[in-house]
Design an enzyme around this catalytic site. Structure first.
Site, PDB file in Angstrom:
ATOM      1  N   ARG A 202       3.260 -13.455  -5.322  1.00  0.00           N
ATOM      2  CA  ARG A 202       3.916 -12.177  -5.603  1.00  0.00           C
ATOM      3  C   ARG A 202       3.300 -11.479  -6.810  1.00  0.00           C
ATOM      4  O   ARG A 202       3.245 -10.250  -6.852  1.00  0.00           O
ATOM      5  CB  ARG A 202       5.410 -12.408  -5.852  1.00  0.00           C
ATOM      6  CG  ARG A 202       5.717 -13.187  -7.134  1.00  0.00           C
ATOM      7  CD  ARG A 202       7.155 -13.632  -7.244  1.00  0.00           C
ATOM      8  NE  ARG A 202       7.361 -14.352  -8.509  1.00  0.00           N
ATOM      9  CZ  ARG A 202       8.407 -15.124  -8.768  1.00  0.00           C
ATOM     10  NH1 ARG A 202       9.332 -15.294  -7.844  1.00  0.00           N
ATOM     11  NH2 ARG A 202       8.531 -15.726  -9.945  1.00  0.00           N
TER      12      ARG A 202
ATOM     13  N   ARG B 242       1.751 -20.266 -23.338  1.00  0.00           N
ATOM     14  CA  ARG B 242       1.125 -19.864 -22.071  1.00  0.00           C
ATOM     15  C   ARG B 242       0.424 -18.511 -22.163  1.00  0.00           C
ATOM     16  O   ARG B 242      -0.584 -18.276 -21.497  1.00  0.00           O
ATOM     17  CB  ARG B 242       2.180 -19.840 -20.959  1.00  0.00           C
ATOM     18  CG  ARG B 242       1.609 -19.676 -19.556  1.00  0.00           C
ATOM     19  CD  ARG B 242       2.688 -19.895 -18.501  1.00  0.00           C
ATOM     20  NE  ARG B 242       2.137 -19.837 -17.153  1.00  0.00           N
ATOM     21  CZ  ARG B 242       2.124 -18.744 -16.400  1.00  0.00           C
ATOM     22  NH1 ARG B 242       2.641 -17.618 -16.871  1.00  0.00           N
ATOM     23  NH2 ARG B 242       1.605 -18.771 -15.188  1.00  0.00           N
TER      24      ARG B 242
ATOM     25  N   ARG C 139       9.400  15.065 -46.036  1.00  0.00           N
ATOM     26  CA  ARG C 139       9.338  13.623 -46.311  1.00  0.00           C
ATOM     27  C   ARG C 139       9.498  12.867 -45.002  1.00  0.00           C
ATOM     28  O   ARG C 139      10.445  13.109 -44.245  1.00  0.00           O
ATOM     29  CB  ARG C 139      10.434  13.229 -47.306  1.00  0.00           C
ATOM     30  CG  ARG C 139      10.357  11.782 -47.794  1.00  0.00           C
ATOM     31  CD  ARG C 139      11.166  11.591 -49.066  1.00  0.00           C
ATOM     32  NE  ARG C 139      12.582  11.759 -48.817  1.00  0.00           N
ATOM     33  CZ  ARG C 139      13.425  10.756 -48.591  1.00  0.00           C
ATOM     34  NH1 ARG C 139      12.987   9.510 -48.581  1.00  0.00           N
ATOM     35  NH2 ARG C 139      14.700  10.989 -48.397  1.00  0.00           N
TER      36      ARG C 139
ATOM     37  N   THR D 194      10.654  20.688 -45.380  1.00  0.00           N
ATOM     38  CA  THR D 194      10.534  21.796 -46.309  1.00  0.00           C
ATOM     39  C   THR D 194      11.380  22.965 -45.802  1.00  0.00           C
ATOM     40  O   THR D 194      11.812  22.996 -44.658  1.00  0.00           O
ATOM     41  CB  THR D 194       9.070  22.256 -46.419  1.00  0.00           C
ATOM     42  OG1 THR D 194       8.652  22.747 -45.136  1.00  0.00           O
ATOM     43  CG2 THR D 194       8.174  21.096 -46.811  1.00  0.00           C
TER      44      THR D 194
ATOM     45  N   ASP E 278       2.137  16.059 -43.925  1.00  0.00           N
ATOM     46  CA  ASP E 278       0.870  16.780 -43.775  1.00  0.00           C
ATOM     47  C   ASP E 278      -0.109  16.517 -44.916  1.00  0.00           C
ATOM     48  O   ASP E 278      -1.325  16.495 -44.712  1.00  0.00           O
ATOM     49  CB  ASP E 278       1.115  18.285 -43.611  1.00  0.00           C
ATOM     50  CG  ASP E 278       2.041  18.859 -44.670  1.00  0.00           C
ATOM     51  OD1 ASP E 278       2.404  18.133 -45.621  1.00  0.00           O
ATOM     52  OD2 ASP E 278       2.416  20.043 -44.539  1.00  0.00           O
TER      53      ASP E 278
ATOM     54  N   CYS F 184      11.653  23.458 -55.235  1.00  0.00           N
ATOM     55  CA  CYS F 184      12.284  22.136 -55.259  1.00  0.00           C
ATOM     56  C   CYS F 184      13.546  22.121 -56.109  1.00  0.00           C
ATOM     57  O   CYS F 184      14.282  21.136 -56.108  1.00  0.00           O
ATOM     58  CB  CYS F 184      11.299  21.083 -55.763  1.00  0.00           C
ATOM     59  SG  CYS F 184      10.901  21.221 -57.519  1.00  0.00           S
TER      60      CYS F 184
ATOM     61  N   GLU G 201       3.283  23.896 -57.919  1.00  0.00           N
ATOM     62  CA  GLU G 201       3.553  24.758 -56.773  1.00  0.00           C
ATOM     63  C   GLU G 201       4.126  26.111 -57.189  1.00  0.00           C
ATOM     64  O   GLU G 201       3.891  27.126 -56.532  1.00  0.00           O
ATOM     65  CB  GLU G 201       4.509  24.054 -55.813  1.00  0.00           C
ATOM     66  CG  GLU G 201       4.705  24.776 -54.495  1.00  0.00           C
ATOM     67  CD  GLU G 201       5.442  23.943 -53.461  1.00  0.00           C
ATOM     68  OE1 GLU G 201       6.595  24.294 -53.141  1.00  0.00           O
ATOM     69  OE2 GLU G 201       4.852  22.942 -52.989  1.00  0.00           O
TER      70      GLU G 201
END
Length: 753
Positions: free
Chosen positions: A50, A352, A508, A520, A548, A612, A619
């Site tokens: 089988r 096996r 994140r 974000t 990213d 933030c 930034e």
């Protein structure tokens, strides 16, 4: 009754490879003419049990759909014809195949001597059959003792042999039988690149090895969405739910029968204690199986309310049962091969299958003195869902095998050629896919656009698709699935074999689970999102997800200026500021997956507000959003535009207008850019003092505008010991897509991530 249809593949390959495939078809025609005025190739498929029929049936269906090229003879022997093992020859008849010959070759006894006598009996009976059928080629599968008798008979009678699934490693006497058949066979169809390499290392002729994948995967990968609850109820009862039962399939290990029977006894004890509905299949006919059946009956398994003991389940139904099981347990090759296509948890017992390649869904229990270890494994595995694995196939094996069969030149000398060391490079001789490109599907989730690309192993973007990123979760996930499905289908036409999916997204990310934890502000409704599961379930491919910035660093490590470097840092200057850190050749994620948030390094205690919630971050000074903010202020005060500049009324003022004004001599714009570059430079100085990398790579649309200012700040502010560290602008066009692809390509080639 269900049948398979396998279309010709020439029409699926267009573009630069089209001429190659036309030439291959022309060559096949020439070979058939050379073989005898378009005489059909007479193929004998011999099936013994089988398990091997589930691999051979797709090939048999494929041969049957091309009667202009092939004549099919089916020989049935071995346990197919034994009542105790389900008389499984009936499923061959139900599939509408004419069985040319039935050979009773099994000597009962289920011990080592009976196995040897069965081989001998098959060797006595097979010559008459082969003399009558006179096949051009015999297809033999796997590593069973019956298959060894088939290969031995065909080889001694000068019949060409095509061996399916050679080159693999399991861990028992099956290895020796499998490799013995390899040495007898003239042609080889293997399922994995490791198996292909093993065949090459065994001195097999490179030109006669086909890397096709496992034929059963052609059916597996399209099977899971069918109606399955009726099948589950039929075999396990009306009260059983999907993912709430176990499939158990355990065979004797012929090199250590006593120990394998003990392991089986412990397995049954653990399953009884675990108290879940369990479908137990009887073992195969190897030596030791009779003792294993005695253990089942001693423990009352056939009459236990939680157990259903069966001799055989049709393969179509077995697929559905394992696909929707909470767990599979035992030592069958099905557990480590086919079940991975569904991500079903597997507990592999004993030795096996210990040498086989497995997906992450397999947990090994190599030895156990009591049921406790097996019971603990059941608690760990039951009910989990793993990414679907395609180690053993991509669903296109049969078309490749049929093309390979058509390419066989019967006028070539029958004598095998061996390629003794030094062994050539690992060259795939997949006849239909010699030019096939190992590739990844890369997905980039940006604030504005959603991009999907087919990326080759060399970093070439073969094809790219771009759509606007929807605002809602449901629209976004549906669009991702749609674009990936379309790209995967197009990849076949472009002759690309997709190894997996890599996703680059803002925010994140927990890469271990494939979950976006927090996004974000640019991507809405994108918190606590499981990306891995829906993509893996839809595409039957492994899926990786990362931030990213981290993806940009991975892109540089594999394809860019960070290639070969032990330590470097990538800074992305775009709408926001991000980055990634490579330390000792590995990506740093941090304890809570927020390492390399380089845009939020504070460079001024009284600086402008940042998205933030803090202020004075890099930034807040140097990102595209920050420059847009300053450009709008100048424009509102009529201080932005200078001679040679204009901004259409319907166009929003942005960072590029500020840069253009600075280039045209606008002193205020120049001052803003200098301040932004200085802030970025101070951030780089902090990175140099903290990480001491050997290279800093600036990536993104603003990188070239900042590079000189950043270098000036380093000369003025950095310690002398780090001033020689080079800062460069990335030369990669699509770092997010390339980084997403690199997660797939690195993992599938080195098996570590």
């Amino acid at each position: 009754m269900e049948t398979y249809g396998y279309p010709h593949r020439e029409s699926c390959f267009q573009g630069p490879h089209e001429l190659y495939f036309k030439n291959l078809s022309k060559r096949n025609k020439q070979i058939m003419e050379k073989n005898g005025n378009n005489r059909k190739l007479r193929v004998c498929v011999a099936t013994c049990n089988r398990a091997d029929y589930s691999k051979l049936a797709p090939i048999m269906f494929g041969i049957k759909t091309e009667p202009e090229f092939f004549e099919l003879d089916v020989v049935v022997l071995g346990s197919h014809l034994i009542d105790d093992y389900g008389n499984t020859y009936r499923m061959i008849e139900q599939d509408d195949f004419d069985i040319n010959t039935r050979l009773h070759t099994i000597v009962r006894g289920e011990d080592e001597a009976a196995m040897v006598e069965s081989v001998g009996l098959a060797l006595v009976k097979l010559p008459d059959v082969l003399n009558r059928l006179k096949p051009d080629i015999m297809i033999v599968h796997g590593d069973r003792f019956d298959a060894l008798a088939l290969a031995t008979s065909a080889a001694l009678m000068n019949i060409r042999i095509l061996h399916i699934e050679g080159g693999e490693v399991s861990g028992t006497i099956d290895d020796s039988i499998r490799h013995a058949i390899t040495k007898l066979a003239h042609y080889h169809v293997c399922c994995t690149r490791s198996a292909e390499q093993h065949l090459i290392s065994m001195c097999e002729d490179h030109d006669r090895i086909l890397l096709a994948g496992c034929p059963s995967y052609d059916k597996l990968l399209s099977a899971k969405n069918k109606d399955y609850m009726s099948i589950i109820r039929m075999w396990l009862g009306d009260d059983v739910k999907s993912k709430d039962y176990i499939v158990a399939l355990q065979h004797p290990v012929t090199t250590d029968i006593k120990h394998s029977i003990k392991m089986f006894e412990l397995t049954l004890d653990a399953l009884i204690s675990f108290n879940k509905r369990t479908l137990v299949l009887f073992p195969n006919i190897d030596a030791g199986s009779k003792e294993m059946v005695r253990v089942m009956r001693k423990k009352g398994i056939e009459h236990h309310p939680n157990f259903r003991a069966v001799k055989h389940v049709p393969f179509d139904q077995f697929i559905q049962l394992v696909a929707h099981a909470g767990c599979m347990i035992g030592n069958s090759s099905c557990g480590v091969r086919e079940v991975g296509a569904f991500g079903t948890p597997v507990i592999n017992l004993g030795t096996r299958q210990i040498g086989r390649e497995t997906g992450e869904n397999v947990l090994h229990v190599r030895d156990a003195d009591t049921q406790d270890k097996i019971l603990q494994a059941l608690h760990l595995q039951f009910g989990k869902q793993y990414p679907c694995s395609k180690i053993y196939g991509d669903g296109n094996a049969v078309p490749r095998i049929l093309k390979f069969l058509k390419s066989i030149d019967l006028q070539e000398p029958l004598q095998k050629k061996f390629c003794f060391p030094p062994v050539k490079e690992n060259i795939s001789q997949d006849i239909d896919h010699i030019l096939e490109t190992l590739s990844a599907l890369a997905v980039d989730l940006g604030g504005t656009n959603l991009r999907v690309a087919i990326v080759s192993m060399k970093g070439e973007i073969v094809k790219k698709y771009t759509q606007f990123n929807p605002k809602t979760y449901e629209e976004r996930i549906n669009l991702i699935l749609q674009m990936c499905v379309e790209a995967a289908a197009e990849a076949v036409k472009l002759n690309c074999r997709i190894l997996g999916v890599g996703i680059s997204t803002g925010g994140r990310v927990n890469p271990r689970e494939g979950i976006v934890l927090h996004s974000t502000k640019l991507i809405q409704e994108w918190n606590s999102v499981d990306l891995r599961t829906p993509l893996s379930d839809t595409l039957h491919l492994p899926v990786w997800v990362d931030n990213d910035g981290n993806c940009a660093a991975l892109a540089e490590r594999k394809f860019g200026q960070g290639k070969g470097l032990e330590n470097f840092v990538t800074l992305i200057t775009g709408t926001g500021i991000g980055g990634g850190i490579i330390h000792q050749h590995e990506l740093i994620h941090g304890s809570s997956f927020c390492a390399a948030e380089l845009g939020h390094l504070v460079v001024s205690l009284d600086g402008p507000d940042c998205s933030c919630g803090s202020h004075g971050c890099i930034e807040a000074y140097a990102s595209g959003m920050a420059l847009q903010r300053e450009a709008k202020k100048l424009h509102d005060e009529d201080l932005l535009l200078v001679e040679g500049m204009s901004v259409p009324k319907d166009e929003a003022v942005g960072a590029l207008h500020l840069i253009q004004a600075a280039k045209l001599g606008n002193a205020k714009a120049q001052s803003i850019l200098r301040t932004a570059g200085t802030a970025l430079g101070l951030g780089v100085v902090n990175i140099l003092h903290t990480m001491n990398p050997s290279l800093v790579i600036l990536s993104g649309v603003l990188a070239s505008h900042y590079i000189h200012i950043v270098k000036d700040v380093i000369r003025q502010q950095a310690l002398s010991s780090v001033q020689d560290v080079d800062v460069v602008v990335s030369d990669l066009v699509d770092p997010a897509l390339l980084g997403a692809a690199s997660m797939v390509l690195d993992y599938t080639t080195r098996r570590i991530y």
